[in-house]
Structure formats: structure tokens, C-alpha cells
Design a protein around this motif. Structure first.
Motif, PDB file in Angstrom:
ATOM      1  N   TRP A 149       0.787  -1.370   0.156  1.00 51.76           N
ATOM      2  CA  TRP A 149      -0.115  -0.273  -0.061  1.00 51.76           C
ATOM      3  C   TRP A 149       0.786   1.283  -0.043  1.00 51.76           C
ATOM      4  O   TRP A 149       0.128   2.181   0.094  1.00 51.76           O
ATOM      5  N   ASN A 152      -0.018   4.017  -2.532  1.00 48.72           N
ATOM      6  CA  ASN A 152      -1.074   5.064  -2.518  1.00 48.72           C
ATOM      7  C   ASN A 152      -0.625   6.130  -2.122  1.00 48.72           C
ATOM      8  O   ASN A 152      -0.378   6.472  -0.990  1.00 48.72           O
ATOM      9  N   PRO A 156      -7.277   5.417  -1.335  1.00 51.51           N
ATOM     10  CA  PRO A 156      -6.985   3.809  -1.573  1.00 51.51           C
ATOM     11  C   PRO A 156      -7.379   3.634  -2.872  1.00 51.51           C
ATOM     12  O   PRO A 156      -8.156   4.431  -3.678  1.00 51.51           O
ATOM     13  N   HIS A 612      -7.150  -1.276   4.124  1.00 55.47           N
ATOM     14  CA  HIS A 612      -6.045  -0.631   3.494  1.00 55.47           C
ATOM     15  C   HIS A 612      -5.337   0.508   4.516  1.00 55.47           C
ATOM     16  O   HIS A 612      -5.966   0.536   5.688  1.00 55.47           O
ATOM     17  N   THR A 614      -4.994   3.761   4.296  1.00 52.30           N
ATOM     18  CA  THR A 614      -5.484   5.257   4.359  1.00 52.30           C
ATOM     19  C   THR A 614      -6.205   5.573   5.470  1.00 52.30           C
ATOM     20  O   THR A 614      -7.219   4.683   5.789  1.00 52.30           O
ATOM     21  N   ASN A 628      -1.714   8.581   3.728  1.00 49.25           N
ATOM     22  CA  ASN A 628      -1.375   7.168   3.735  1.00 49.25           C
ATOM     23  C   ASN A 628      -0.076   7.442   4.503  1.00 49.25           C
ATOM     24  O   ASN A 628       0.945   7.710   4.153  1.00 49.25           O
TER      25      ASN A 628
END
Length: 766
Positions: A149, A152, A156, A612, A614, A628
Motif C-alpha cells: 500500500w 497509494n 485507496p 487498506h 489510508t 497514507n
């Protein structure tokens, strides 16, 4: 042989102005005085040695480096060699008298390496070891989370790319075998051992008609909300009735051509994603998406504050006083419909209203553990799950919620708003008793978090931590059994609970006063609890040995009211002392923080996504900020600062005297005097809300120097953008609650509740 420098001043004895009565007696070199001097030398040596547990009135000033991650270590550790050099050298570089060595058996060490080096100069392996520890599995899980991730930027992504980066997925430190065990074996107590039947027997429900249900519904004086919506510079006025919803796609269409407007402006997206605005009445206190619902219908529980009234005056402090009043919890459903372009639309409807007389729900928490449905053929209801909450009467309760699988609600509740009686009984349900309820004696429950399928931890107003096992139920009343052996006390009687309360299996003091927030480190370390109190202390406690295994973060003047745990980052998130910074407190190094976001107003809510990395932050001015933080968790920090994105902003303003409704407020003010507006209209003022969006991505430099200047420690400010004042915003502009959807197919959907009585539900996945 070198000559020795001597002073040219004449040596003369010092003058004596008093007569020493004990002169000539050998009492000044006693053992007690020698011991005292030795003890003072040890204390001074410990302070110079940089002992982890030595107290200090001033925090160390980290080195200013825009390219370095903001790492503040408030208790550095020194090696024996550094200590020896420090004891023999003065600040100016000259040698000084060597002090006696410190006894090592009286010193304590955390047993981990020193982290005073700037993070931008650390090796990646050393950086990860200082964050998650030396366990190879923990390091591997963290690397997988970061690699998936980290690309990002802020929001997301819905699907992963060709390399498998991005998209919706569970954290790697919550593997599939662990989720399967939690979903099957973890719920045997409920489906196979009598937990379901026990909750159904203890819960007493009463269907209500619309006439009886109106008394429990929060109905503000301003039942119709006025909204300014649409593209930037071309917004239009919309109205939204109570308990109704409005699609933002309608506001982005021109009234003349019925098409999207100004597609050339990047702030006006021609194909915007789904978003809805709900009118839930008054200010939102809390909201939560129901987990374990992978199907086409999603469920959202919303609790609102009662409207202000002039006759609501308590004799004692409201935070420490039980308050019984009619209230309700709204359950909204979002039905999935697929569009030709494979996009998903969720159409909202109000499914049911749960009415109680326990006061409003201060906090609601669904059980987050995975659960298999185990539906039999005769089951015609939908099991929403176990909902734990803290109500205003001071009790913690757990509700086992079931809803009719084939009943709509939008039309029937529209009839309810009009005070008609043609409404089905299953739309409004009153809960007279809960499946589980408890409250310690002589105090109130203030916050709650789940530890497992059967264990719940609660913070109390007296600074105590209480943990209950909700099954098997313990029917022993603490009216006749002391909870604390040193003192016998009785539980205050409650008409709704028949004076009964169960005993927690753990009840210990961890703070000196009111506990503001509590959260557990689930999934990675569910045995760790983080709590913050009104005294400004935040503590991390291991419930396996709470008396000895605990650590405090640096004291703050104001205790953080927003507290969350991110399993992707292995850290707890809180607002800073100035309330506008957001800090990540590492699970491995809880006394050390990393700054991850910065805004101008105060942070009121934090939304952590389980699918995720975020994280969303709600500010007092109505700004929803997306960050993020994984981009800060690299050994060599990215140049240009930390990217953060303002998703949208809600601004609420009072109606002008010439606007509709303003004249009524003016007349109310003439009749009631200065307090007529609040007392005559229930404390609610008519106003209008404006939503703006399309903000560009910005890079901010998170530097400790900014925080010190904003605290006013220096006489001059080194940055022209730093302000030494705080702005007061309208209460109804604030974002008070944020919740990410925990279901895999809907991980990009987020709900944000505001002080104006509006809830915005939107798909933020790119």
C-alpha cells in the motif's frame, strides 16, 4: 616539567558573620551525611547518564531536518562508554571532577537499541527493527503491508495493479488461518453452547407504533436541512427532510441541461463516484458499519445527540452523572446495485429505529471479529451482530440485533415523520433490557472496546479499567458482593436493569481520573490496551500482567480524546497537545512518536481502515483529510514532505435575519430575551451547510520545530506560516465521527457524521 598556573589573588580567610555553636565537634563527617552526598551524586550521575526513567522538565530538542522523519524520543538511552565520557567532560570541553560510578543494579534498560539517530540515515532493516521488534515474522508482515500500500498517494485504490500493489485486502499480520479460526471456533459459544438463546431470553423487546415511537425520535427544531451542493463556483440550494437521503450526483447536474457541467475544470469531475447525504436529525455522536456482511446490503448504525433544551440542567457534573432520557439508534441499510460500467451504487434507506430510555449512546462498537453466518433453513431474519455501547446512564450494554430480511422502511418512516399511525410494528422497536449490561459501583462507564468474541474492556470515570466476559453470564449481583475487598459498596439502582450488574474479572486502577478513550491492538496484539485520561496521560497496558507491564507516553496538558489503532502501521494514532497534529505512537517504542499529518484546526475524529492503509481525520472546521502514513515508514524519507489530501469540507453558517426561518428566531429572541432563541426553539438554530470538494494534493513538512513554536516556547517564530492563536469554529461544522466499511467488497466506502446532523456516505476508492 610544565609550570602550574596559580591565581594572583591574595589568599585570605573568608569573613565570619555568625558564631558556629558546633565548631570543633566532629559531627560534620558522619556516615549519614556521607550517605546523603553519595545518594545525591548517584542521582546526578543518573540524570547525566540519560537514564530512561530520569525525570526532566524540558524535552530534548531534536535536530531540524526537513528530510528526516519526525522522531521524538523523550527518554534517550546512553551506553556505559558514553556515560563515562560524559562524567569526565564538562559542557565547555574542559575536564571536571569525575563523579562516582552509578550502581548498575539500580538502573533499568528497555533492552532495545538507541533510536536517537535521524531516521533518514538509518538502514531499512534497523528502522523496521526499531518499529516492530526483532521477530522475523513481524518484520516480514510489516514489509508486506508496506510494499502493498505504499504507492497509494492518499486515497485507496479499488483494485491492485499488475504487481499486486494496492487494492482491498486484509493486513498480512491477520492471516487467513487466524481469521478462519476466529470465524468458526471463536463463535461456538454463541451458536453451539447456548449464547444465542441466552441473549434472546435476556433481551426484552416491545414493538412500537408510530405515535408511541415519535417520543423516542430525536426531532430538532430544524427538521429540513438546507444544503449548498454542486461543482465549484456553480453550487445550488437543496433541501433535505428529516430521515431522508440525497444523492450528490443530482447536485452535480445542471438544472437546465440535466448534464454534468464544466467538465474541463479538474475540480468538476464529469464522472464522480457515488455519494449520499443523510439527514439524521441532530449532531452525530457516533456511527459504525456492521462487519461480516459480504452480501448486497450494508448496515450503518448511527447515534445522535438530543437537541439542546433550556430545562436540561443537572445538579452535578454531567460527565459523572447518570442521565436517563428517551433516545434512539438508527439502522440504515445500503442496497447494492450494479451499473453497466461495473460500478457499485448503494441506495440508502432507514431500516429500523431502536428506542431506549437509557439516554443517548455515547459510543457504539460492533464486534469486529470474523463470523461465519451459520444460517439454518428456518431463519427468516438477518443477524446484524453484537453491538456494544456506552449509554448516558453509565452502563455498558451488548445488544444482539436481528432485522427482518424482507422489510423496507423508507416509506413507512416517512409516514412516521408526519405523525401518522399507519406504520408496521417492526419498523420501530423498543429495547427494555439488553442481552448483557454492567456498570461498576460508584462510577460510570465512559468508553468501550472489544478484546475477543466474549471479552469487552471498558474505561470508567474513576480511572479504573474493567474487563467483562459476556458469556457465560454471571448472575451474581455486586450489591451484596464487594468488587474491591478493601471497600464494600453497592451499585446504584437503575429501573431498566432491575438493580442487577455483573462483576468484571479484572478491575484495576490505571489512571487517576476520567478515562477519555480506550482501544485494543487487535488484530496483531489484542492483549495490549491503550487508554487516555483527562489528566493528560496516555498508557499502554498489557492485560496479562497489568500491574507491572505498562508504559506511559509523554504527558500532555490536554488528554487526547481521539484514539485509534492501525494494524498496518503497528501503532496507535492520537492528536497532539496542540490538537491539530496527528502522531503515530509505535507499538514497540510507545514513548516515541512519528508525525503523520498536520492541519490548522483541532482533530476531533480518526478513521482507520481495516482493508487498506489510508487514514481519515475529521477536523473542527469540517475538513475531511486523507493520509497514507506508510509513506513515512521508510528508512530514506521521500523528498518534498508528506502528501495529504483534503477530500471535502463542510461549512455551516447561521441563517441571516432575512432568510426563511430567521424571522422566527428573531421573534423568539424578542419574547424570551437573550436566551429566547435557545429556550424557545430547543437550542437549535436554523442554518445552511455548504460542501466544497476538489482540493488538490499538498505536501506538508512535518517538523518538530513547528510544534515548539506553536506552543509558544520561543520568543520569536521562525516560520511565517505558524500562527500563535486558535480559531473557534461553528459546532455544527465539525466532523464528529468517521467509519470505514470493514467488508472486503466495500472497503472504500466511508461514513462521516457531522455536528449539523448530516451523514455523508461516499466511495473514496480510486
Amino acid at each position: 616539567m610544565s609550570s602550574t598556573r596559580k591565581s594572583g589573588r591574595q589568599r585570605v580567610p573568608n569573613k565570619k558573620y555568625t558564631v558556629d555553636a558546633f565548631e570543633g565537634l566532629d559531627i560534620t563527617n558522619s556516615d549519614s551525611e556521607n550517605d546523603l552526598e553519595l545518594q545525591e551524586s548517584k542521582v546526578q550521575a543518573a540524570k547525566d547518564d540519560g537514564n530512561d526513567f530520569a525525570e526532566s522538565d524540558h524535552e530534548p530538542v531534536p535536530e531540524k531536518d526537513d528530510e528526516a522523519i519526525e522522531v521524538s524520543d523523550h527518554s534517550d538511552t546512553a551506553t556505559p562508554e558514553d556515560t563515562e565520557q560524559e562524567l569526565t567532560k564538562s559542557v565547555s570541553g574542559k575536564r571536571r571532577r569525575k563523579q562516582p560510578p552509578v550502581e548498575r543494579e539500580n538502573m533499568r534498560s528497555r533492552g532495545i537499541t538507541d533510536f536517537r539517530i535521524r531516521a533518514s540515515r538509518l538502514d531499512d532493516d534497523l528502522f523496521i527493527e526499531n518499529i516492530v521488534g526483532s521477530d522475523e515474522k513481524d518484520q516480514a508482515d510489516f514489509r508486506q503491508n508496506r510494499n502493498k500500500w505504499i504507492n497509494n498517494i492518499s486515497l485507496p485504490t479499488r483494485y491492485p495493479n499488475n504487481l499486486g500493489q494496492g487494492g482491498m485486502a486484509y493486513a498480512f499480520n491477520h492471516p487467513a488461518d487466524q481469521r478462519k479460526t476466529e470465524a468458526t471456533v471463536g463463535w461456538d459459544w454463541y451458536f453451539n453452547e447456548g449464547g444465542k438463546s441466552t441473549f434472546q431470553k435476556k433481551q426484552i423487546l416491545e414493538p412500537l407504533t408510530s405515535t408511541a415511537g415519535v417520543a423516542y425520535i430525536t426531532r430538532p427544531a430544524e427538521t429540513i436541512k438546507k444544503l449548498l451542493l454542486g461543482p465549484y463556483g456553480k453550487q445550488q440550494l437543496f433541501t433535505l427532510s428529516l430521515m431522508q437521503s440525497l444523492s450528490l450526483k443530482q447536485s452535480w447536474k445542471s438544472a437546465q441541461t440535466n448534464n454534468y457541467v464544466n467538465v474541463g475544470d479538474p475540480r468538476n469531475r464529469s464522472k464522480r463516484q457515488d455519494a449520499w447525504i443523510l439527514n439524521v436529525g441532530t449532531s452525530v455522536q457516533c456511527l459504525e458499519w456492521a462487519p461480516n456482511h459480504p452480501g448486497a446490503i450494508q448496515y450503518l448504525a448511527v447515534s445522535t445527540l438530543p437537541p439542546k433544551a433550556g430545562n436540561d440542567q443537572l445538579e452535578s457534573a454531567p460527565a459523572y452523572t447518570p442521565w436517563l432520557r428517551s433516545s434512539s439508534i438508527q439502522i440504515w441499510t445500503f442496497t447494492r446495485t450494479a451499473a453497466p460500467d461495473n460500478t457499485v451504487h448503494l441506495n440508502p434507506e432507514l431500516q429500523t429505529v431502536i428506542c431506549t430510555e437509557w439516554g443517548y449512546a455515547r459510543q457504539l462498537k460492533w464486534c469486529p471479529m470474523p463470523r461465519d453466518p451459520r444460517i439454518n433453513g428456518s431463519e427468516t431474519r438477518v443477524h446484524l451482530g453484537l453491538l456494544a455501547g456506552i449509554w448516558n446512564d453509565g452502563y455498558m450494554r451488548v445488544l444482539d440485533l436481528y432485522l427482518d430480511a424482507h422489510r423496507g422502511s423508507n416509506t413507512t418512516y416517512g409516514m412516521l415523520v408526519e405523525n401518522t399511525t399507519t406504520v408496521t410494528n417492526s419498523t420501530i422497536v423498543k429495547y427494555k433490557s439488553a442481552g448483557f449490561e454492567a456498570r461498576p459501583p460508584e462510577t460510570l462507564c465512559t468508553c468501550v472496546t472489544w478484546l475477543s468474541q466474549t471479552n469487552i474492556a471498558v474505561g470508567c470515570a474513576n480511572g479504573y479499567l474493567a474487563i467483562w466476559n459476556i458469556f457465560p453470564p454471571n448472575t451474581t449481583s455486586v450489591q451484596d458482593t464487594p468488587l474491591r475487598p478493601a471497600r464494600r459498596s453497592k451499585v446504584p439502582s437503575n429501573p431498566q436493569s432491575n438493580g442487577q450488574s455483573t462483576r468484571p474479572y479484572l478491575y484495576i486502577p490505571i489512571h487517576h481520573t476520567y478515562i477519555l478513550a480506550i482501544t485494543s491492538a487487535y488484530h496483531s496484539s489484542p492483549h495490549l490496551l491503550c487508554t487516555s485520561s483527562a489528566s493528560g496521560h496516555t498508557r499502554l497496558t498489557d492485560i496479562r500482567s497489568p500491574s507491572s507491564d505498562s508504559v506511559l507516553m509523554p504527558h500532555m496538558r490536554i488528554g487526547p480524546s481521539s484514539l485509534a489503532y492501525s494494524t498496518h502501521l503497528n501503532c496507535f494514532l492520537t492528536n497532539s497537545e496542540d490538537r491539530n497534529f496527528v502522531r503515530a505512537w509505535l507499538l514497540r517504542r510507545f514513548w516515541t512518536y512519528i508525525g503523520i499529518a498536520k492541519g490548522e484546526p483541532e482533530v476531533l475524529s480518526i478513521g482507520v481502515a481495516p482493508l487498506h492503509s489510508t487514514i481519515l481525520f475529521g477536523y473542527a472546521d469540517g475538513t475531511l483529510l486523507a493520509v497514507n502514513p506508510l509513506r513515512r515508514y521508510v528508512g530514506t524519507f521521500l523528498r518534498g514532505g508528506q502528501p495529504q489530501q483534503a477530500v471535502w469540507k463542510q461549512e455551516w453558517a447561521r441563517s441571516a435575519p432575512g432568510d426563511p426561518g430567521g424571522e422566527e428566531e428573531g421573534r423568539g429572541g424578542e419574547e424570551e430575551g437573550r436566551g429566547g432563541k435557545e429556550e424557545g426553539r430547543g437550542g437549535e438554530e436554523e442554518g445552511i451547510s455548504r460542501f466544497t470538494e476538489g482540493y488538490k494534493l499538498e505536501n506538508v513538512v512535518l517538523n518538530p520545530e513547528y510544534e515548539r513554536t506553536m506552543k509558544g516556547h520561543g520568543s520569536t517564530f521562525q516560520d511565517k506560516d505558524v500562527a500563535a492563536f486558535s480559531t473557534i469554529y461553528e459546532e455544527k461544522s465539525a466532523i464528529r465521527a468517521i467509519s470505514w466499511n470493514p467488508n472486503l467488497d466495500y472497503g472504500g466506502w466511508v461514513a462521516a457524521g457531522m455536528g449539523s446532523g448530516l451523514v455523508r456516505v461516499e466511495d473514496l476508492a480510486i
